[in-house]
Design a protein around this motif. Structure first.
Motif, PDB file in Angstrom:
ATOM      1  N   ARG A  18       0.834  -1.206   0.000  1.00 35.07           N
ATOM      2  CA  ARG A  18       0.000   0.000   0.000  1.00 35.07           C
ATOM      3  C   ARG A  18       0.875   1.264   0.000  1.00 35.07           C
ATOM      4  NH1 ARG A  18      -2.539  -0.437   4.648  1.00 35.07           N
ATOM      5  NH2 ARG A  18      -4.064  -1.898   3.847  1.00 35.07           N
ATOM      6  N   GLU A  19       1.956   1.241   0.777  1.00 35.76           N
ATOM      7  CA  GLU A  19       2.854   2.393   0.882  1.00 35.76           C
ATOM      8  C   GLU A  19       3.877   2.440  -0.258  1.00 35.76           C
ATOM      9  OE1 GLU A  19       4.510   1.918   4.785  1.00 35.76           O
ATOM     10  OE2 GLU A  19       2.636   2.518   5.766  1.00 35.76           O
ATOM     11  N   GLN A  20       3.863   1.443  -1.115  1.00 34.19           N
ATOM     12  CA  GLN A  20       4.768   1.314  -2.260  1.00 34.19           C
ATOM     13  C   GLN A  20       6.228   1.445  -1.835  1.00 34.19           C
ATOM     14  OE1 GLN A  20       3.434   4.021  -5.310  1.00 34.19           O
ATOM     15  NE2 GLN A  20       1.564   2.870  -5.654  1.00 34.19           N
ATOM     16  N   ARG A  21       6.588   0.679  -0.809  1.00 37.04           N
ATOM     17  CA  ARG A  21       7.976   0.685  -0.344  1.00 37.04           C
ATOM     18  C   ARG A  21       8.465  -0.728  -0.030  1.00 37.04           C
ATOM     19  NH1 ARG A  21       8.831   1.105   5.245  1.00 37.04           N
ATOM     20  NH2 ARG A  21       6.924   0.967   6.426  1.00 37.04           N
ATOM     21  N   THR A  22       8.197  -1.621  -0.982  1.00 32.26           N
ATOM     22  CA  THR A  22       8.603  -3.011  -0.796  1.00 32.26           C
ATOM     23  C   THR A  22      10.053  -3.254  -1.201  1.00 32.26           C
ATOM     24  OG1 THR A  22       7.910  -3.710  -2.993  1.00 32.26           O
ATOM     25  CG2 THR A  22       6.252  -3.801  -1.251  1.00 32.26           C
ATOM     26  N   GLY A  23      10.545  -2.482  -2.169  1.00 34.78           N
ATOM     27  CA  GLY A  23      11.863  -2.758  -2.725  1.00 34.78           C
ATOM     28  C   GLY A  23      11.776  -3.906  -3.718  1.00 34.78           C
ATOM     29  N   SER A  24      12.918  -4.453  -4.050  1.00 29.05           N
ATOM     30  CA  SER A  24      12.982  -5.565  -5.013  1.00 29.05           C
ATOM     31  C   SER A  24      12.336  -6.814  -4.403  1.00 29.05           C
ATOM     32  CB  SER A  24      14.442  -5.859  -5.354  1.00 29.05           C
ATOM     33  OG  SER A  24      15.092  -6.408  -4.217  1.00 29.05           O
ATOM     34  N   PRO A  25      12.065  -7.824  -5.222  1.00 29.22           N
ATOM     35  CA  PRO A  25      11.493  -9.065  -4.675  1.00 29.22           C
ATOM     36  C   PRO A  25      12.365  -9.673  -3.569  1.00 29.22           C
ATOM     37  CG  PRO A  25      11.271  -9.055  -7.050  1.00 29.22           C
ATOM     38  CD  PRO A  25      12.105  -7.852  -6.692  1.00 29.22           C
ATOM     39  N   GLU A  26      13.673  -9.622  -3.749  1.00 21.11           N
ATOM     40  CA  GLU A  26      14.565 -10.175  -2.724  1.00 21.11           C
ATOM     41  C   GLU A  26      14.469  -9.383  -1.420  1.00 21.11           C
ATOM     42  OE1 GLU A  26      15.548  -9.438  -5.864  1.00 21.11           O
ATOM     43  OE2 GLU A  26      15.771 -11.478  -6.643  1.00 21.11           O
ATOM     44  N   GLU A  27      14.447  -8.044  -1.542  1.00 20.09           N
ATOM     45  CA  GLU A  27      14.334  -7.183  -0.355  1.00 20.09           C
ATOM     46  C   GLU A  27      12.995  -7.371   0.331  1.00 20.09           C
ATOM     47  OE1 GLU A  27      17.054  -3.388  -1.805  1.00 20.09           O
ATOM     48  OE2 GLU A  27      14.932  -3.488  -2.392  1.00 20.09           O
ATOM     49  N   PHE A  28      11.949  -7.474  -0.460  1.00 20.38           N
ATOM     50  CA  PHE A  28      10.599  -7.655   0.083  1.00 20.38           C
ATOM     51  C   PHE A  28      10.503  -8.974   0.843  1.00 20.38           C
ATOM     52  CE2 PHE A  28       5.808  -7.717  -1.156  1.00 20.38           C
ATOM     53  CZ  PHE A  28       5.464  -7.184   0.072  1.00 20.38           C
ATOM     54  N   GLY A  29      11.018 -10.032   0.245  1.00 21.17           N
ATOM     55  CA  GLY A  29      11.018 -11.327   0.918  1.00 21.17           C
ATOM     56  C   GLY A  29      11.788 -11.277   2.225  1.00 21.17           C
ATOM     57  N   ARG A  57       9.042  -1.910 -11.886  1.00 20.98           N
ATOM     58  CA  ARG A  57      10.471  -1.570 -11.925  1.00 20.98           C
ATOM     59  C   ARG A  57      10.679  -0.063 -11.822  1.00 20.98           C
ATOM     60  NH1 ARG A  57      12.765  -5.586 -16.624  1.00 20.98           N
ATOM     61  NH2 ARG A  57      12.368  -7.498 -15.472  1.00 20.98           N
ATOM     62  N   LYS A  58       9.716   0.690 -12.341  1.00 24.31           N
ATOM     63  CA  LYS A  58       9.823   2.146 -12.347  1.00 24.31           C
ATOM     64  C   LYS A  58       9.958   2.713 -10.935  1.00 24.31           C
ATOM     65  CE  LYS A  58       7.453   6.236 -14.104  1.00 24.31           C
ATOM     66  NZ  LYS A  58       6.282   6.716 -14.832  1.00 24.31           N
ATOM     67  N   ILE A  59       9.163   2.182  -9.999  1.00 25.17           N
ATOM     68  CA  ILE A  59       9.225   2.694  -8.620  1.00 25.17           C
ATOM     69  C   ILE A  59       9.910   1.710  -7.671  1.00 25.17           C
ATOM     70  CG2 ILE A  59       7.220   4.194  -8.886  1.00 25.17           C
ATOM     71  CD1 ILE A  59       5.560   2.091  -7.409  1.00 25.17           C
ATOM     72  N   ASN A  60      10.391   0.594  -8.202  1.00 23.58           N
ATOM     73  CA  ASN A  60      11.076  -0.435  -7.413  1.00 23.58           C
ATOM     74  C   ASN A  60      10.231  -0.893  -6.232  1.00 23.58           C
ATOM     75  OD1 ASN A  60      13.214  -2.201  -6.738  1.00 23.58           O
ATOM     76  ND2 ASN A  60      14.016  -0.723  -5.268  1.00 23.58           N
ATOM     77  N   SER A  61       8.985  -1.220  -6.534  1.00 24.04           N
ATOM     78  CA  SER A  61       8.071  -1.676  -5.482  1.00 24.04           C
ATOM     79  C   SER A  61       6.943  -2.489  -6.095  1.00 24.04           C
ATOM     80  CB  SER A  61       7.472  -0.474  -4.743  1.00 24.04           C
ATOM     81  OG  SER A  61       6.602  -0.915  -3.715  1.00 24.04           O
ATOM     82  N   PHE A  62       6.370  -3.365  -5.278  1.00 22.20           N
ATOM     83  CA  PHE A  62       5.149  -4.055  -5.662  1.00 22.20           C
ATOM     84  C   PHE A  62       3.988  -3.092  -5.440  1.00 22.20           C
ATOM     85  CE2 PHE A  62       7.962  -7.589  -5.085  1.00 22.20           C
ATOM     86  CZ  PHE A  62       7.513  -8.537  -5.997  1.00 22.20           C
ATOM     87  N   ILE A  63       2.947  -3.219  -6.276  1.00 24.11           N
ATOM     88  CA  ILE A  63       1.775  -2.349  -6.163  1.00 24.11           C
ATOM     89  C   ILE A  63       0.504  -3.168  -6.384  1.00 24.11           C
ATOM     90  CG2 ILE A  63       2.947  -0.214  -6.870  1.00 24.11           C
ATOM     91  CD1 ILE A  63       1.820  -0.685  -9.718  1.00 24.11           C
ATOM     92  N   PHE A  64      -0.615  -2.675  -5.869  1.00 23.55           N
ATOM     93  CA  PHE A  64      -1.909  -3.272  -6.177  1.00 23.55           C
ATOM     94  C   PHE A  64      -2.263  -2.841  -7.591  1.00 23.55           C
ATOM     95  CE2 PHE A  64      -2.170  -2.950  -1.499  1.00 23.55           C
ATOM     96  CZ  PHE A  64      -2.489  -4.258  -1.213  1.00 23.55           C
ATOM     97  N   SER A  65      -2.633  -3.796  -8.446  1.00 25.55           N
ATOM     98  CA  SER A  65      -2.835  -3.460  -9.855  1.00 25.55           C
ATOM     99  C   SER A  65      -4.287  -3.428 -10.298  1.00 25.55           C
ATOM    100  CB  SER A  65      -2.068  -4.440 -10.742  1.00 25.55           C
ATOM    101  OG  SER A  65      -2.643  -5.718 -10.653  1.00 25.55           O
ATOM    102  N   ASN A  66      -5.214  -3.851  -9.462  1.00 21.04           N
ATOM    103  CA  ASN A  66      -6.593  -3.908  -9.939  1.00 21.04           C
ATOM    104  C   ASN A  66      -7.567  -3.158  -9.021  1.00 21.04           C
ATOM    105  OD1 ASN A  66      -6.553  -5.664  -7.796  1.00 21.04           O
ATOM    106  ND2 ASN A  66      -7.423  -7.392  -8.895  1.00 21.04           N
ATOM    107  N   ASP A  67      -7.101  -2.096  -8.404  1.00 21.86           N
ATOM    108  CA  ASP A  67      -7.939  -1.258  -7.538  1.00 21.86           C
ATOM    109  C   ASP A  67      -8.567  -2.021  -6.384  1.00 21.86           C
ATOM    110  OD1 ASP A  67      -7.396   0.971  -9.086  1.00 21.86           O
ATOM    111  OD2 ASP A  67      -9.126   0.646 -10.380  1.00 21.86           O
ATOM    112  N   LYS A  68      -7.996  -3.139  -6.016  1.00 21.75           N
ATOM    113  CA  LYS A  68      -8.439  -3.884  -4.845  1.00 21.75           C
ATOM    114  C   LYS A  68      -7.287  -3.954  -3.870  1.00 21.75           C
ATOM    115  CE  LYS A  68     -11.820  -6.867  -7.046  1.00 21.75           C
ATOM    116  NZ  LYS A  68     -12.218  -8.252  -7.276  1.00 21.75           N
TER     117      LYS A  68
END
Length: 111
Positions: A18-29, A57-68
């Motif tokens: 939600r805060e768009q601060r996950t980092g890369s997949p490795e960092e998030f994990g 990749r643009k913001i280097n974070s995971f995001i919700f993609s379908n408004d849910k």
């Protein structure tokens, strides 16, 4: 207590996305205390339930993609004898700590 850990992990996952601060997949994990493979298993599980999370990749974070989004409510409540009886169908079961857990997901429309 593994159930509680799973709920806490999903709450943290949701907060970071939600805060768009996950980092890369490795960092998030690493932040969640899981491997990259386990992270993608969580994301696939959420996708199966209608919550699509993608990596940008643009913001280097995971995001919700379908408004849910996912809202996880964890409630710990000690029940009285009458409520306990209702839950157990009127049976008096000894040595059971009367409590219940639930998780709920709601879709949230973008404002």
């Amino acid at each position: 207590m593994e159930f509680i850990r799973q709920i806490e992990r999903l709450q943290q996952l949701t907060k970071l996305v939600r805060e768009q601060r996950t980092g890369s997949p490795e960092e998030f994990g690493e932040r969640l205390g899981v491997s990259r493979r386990q992270l993608y298993a969580y994301l696939e599980y959420l996708k199966d339930h209608g919550i699509d999370i993608i990596y940008s990749r643009k913001i280097n974070s995971f995001i919700f993609s379908n408004d849910k989004e996912l809202e996880i409510v964890f409630k710990f409540q000690i029940l009285g004898e009458e409520n306990s009886r209702d839950i157990f169908g009127g049976k008096n079961l000894k040595n059971i700590f009367p409590c219940y857990f639930y998780a709920r997901s709601d879709s949230k429309l973008a404002s």
